[in-house]
Design a protein around this motif. Sequence first.
Motif, PDB file in Angstrom:
ATOM      1  N   MET A  40      52.284  45.133 -11.169  1.00 19.08           N
ATOM      2  CA  MET A  40      52.747  44.028 -10.337  1.00 19.08           C
ATOM      3  C   MET A  40      51.704  42.921 -10.243  1.00 19.08           C
ATOM      4  N   TYR A  41      50.422  43.314 -10.144  1.00 16.96           N
ATOM      5  CA  TYR A  41      49.347  42.333  -9.977  1.00 16.96           C
ATOM      6  C   TYR A  41      48.349  42.459 -11.119  1.00 16.96           C
ATOM      7  N   LYS A  42      47.916  41.309 -11.625  1.00 19.46           N
ATOM      8  CA  LYS A  42      46.936  41.254 -12.704  1.00 19.46           C
ATOM      9  C   LYS A  42      45.901  40.207 -12.354  1.00 19.46           C
ATOM     10  N   CYS A  43      44.710  40.418 -12.846  1.00 19.76           N
ATOM     11  CA  CYS A  43      43.632  39.471 -12.580  1.00 19.76           C
ATOM     12  C   CYS A  43      42.751  39.392 -13.817  1.00 19.76           C
ATOM     13  N   PHE A  44      42.634  38.178 -14.360  1.00 21.24           N
ATOM     14  CA  PHE A  44      41.790  37.939 -15.528  1.00 21.24           C
ATOM     15  C   PHE A  44      40.812  36.820 -15.192  1.00 21.24           C
ATOM     16  N   ALA A  45      39.560  36.996 -15.569  1.00 23.78           N
ATOM     17  CA  ALA A  45      38.529  35.984 -15.332  1.00 23.78           C
ATOM     18  C   ALA A  45      37.967  35.526 -16.669  1.00 23.78           C
ATOM     19  N   PHE A  46      37.879  34.204 -16.830  1.00 21.23           N
ATOM     20  CA  PHE A  46      37.341  33.609 -18.047  1.00 21.23           C
ATOM     21  C   PHE A  46      36.157  32.726 -17.693  1.00 21.23           C
ATOM     22  N   GLU A  47      35.145  32.763 -18.535  1.00 22.53           N
ATOM     23  CA  GLU A  47      33.990  31.872 -18.408  1.00 22.53           C
ATOM     24  C   GLU A  47      33.883  31.118 -19.729  1.00 22.53           C
ATOM     25  N   GLU A  48      34.147  29.817 -19.665  1.00 20.09           N
ATOM     26  CA  GLU A  48      34.117  28.966 -20.853  1.00 20.09           C
ATOM     27  C   GLU A  48      34.922  29.572 -21.997  1.00 20.09           C
ATOM     28  N   GLY A  49      36.130  30.036 -21.683  1.00 25.41           N
ATOM     29  CA  GLY A  49      37.037  30.575 -22.686  1.00 25.41           C
ATOM     30  C   GLY A  49      36.818  32.025 -23.060  1.00 25.41           C
ATOM     31  N   VAL A  50      35.752  32.634 -22.549  1.00 25.39           N
ATOM     32  CA  VAL A  50      35.437  34.035 -22.854  1.00 25.39           C
ATOM     33  C   VAL A  50      36.007  34.922 -21.749  1.00 25.39           C
TER      34      VAL A  50
END
Length: 143
Positions: A40-50
């Motif tokens: 139900m819940y997702k979390c993605f973190a990107f730093e300068e496209g990475v």
Amino acid sequence: MEWTSDQDRIDWNTLSELYRIAPLGDKKPEDLKRAFGNSMYKCFAFEEGVLAGAGRAVADGIDCSYICDIAVHPHFQGRGLGKEIATRLRDLSRGHRKIILYANPGTEGLYEKLGFRRMLTAMAVFSSEDAAIKKGLIAASSA
């Protein structure tokens, strides 16, 4: 840091590599796509496209939300990113009667600071019981 829950942006091979180097085990790209798709819940973190980190919660919308698979790229570890992912998933899960989090041995203190408490009645069946015992995830059967 850029945050998203949009899994259409995810390269599943990259996410699979993230879990391998985090290190949280070998998870096949197609398995991750299915697991995140069913969450139900997702979390993605990107730093300068990475892709720097990810996590998910399997939830039913009322009774139980289960937070799992929080992974942080080694280059981003030690900056509070795992804590932020867990906090975001916990906050998304508010309103459920219980929020359960599966923690790797040695990480429990972090989650206690976020309000999680040790469960006294949790039980599990693992596909590889011997490996789970060796990793300290479960105790050997007393029966």
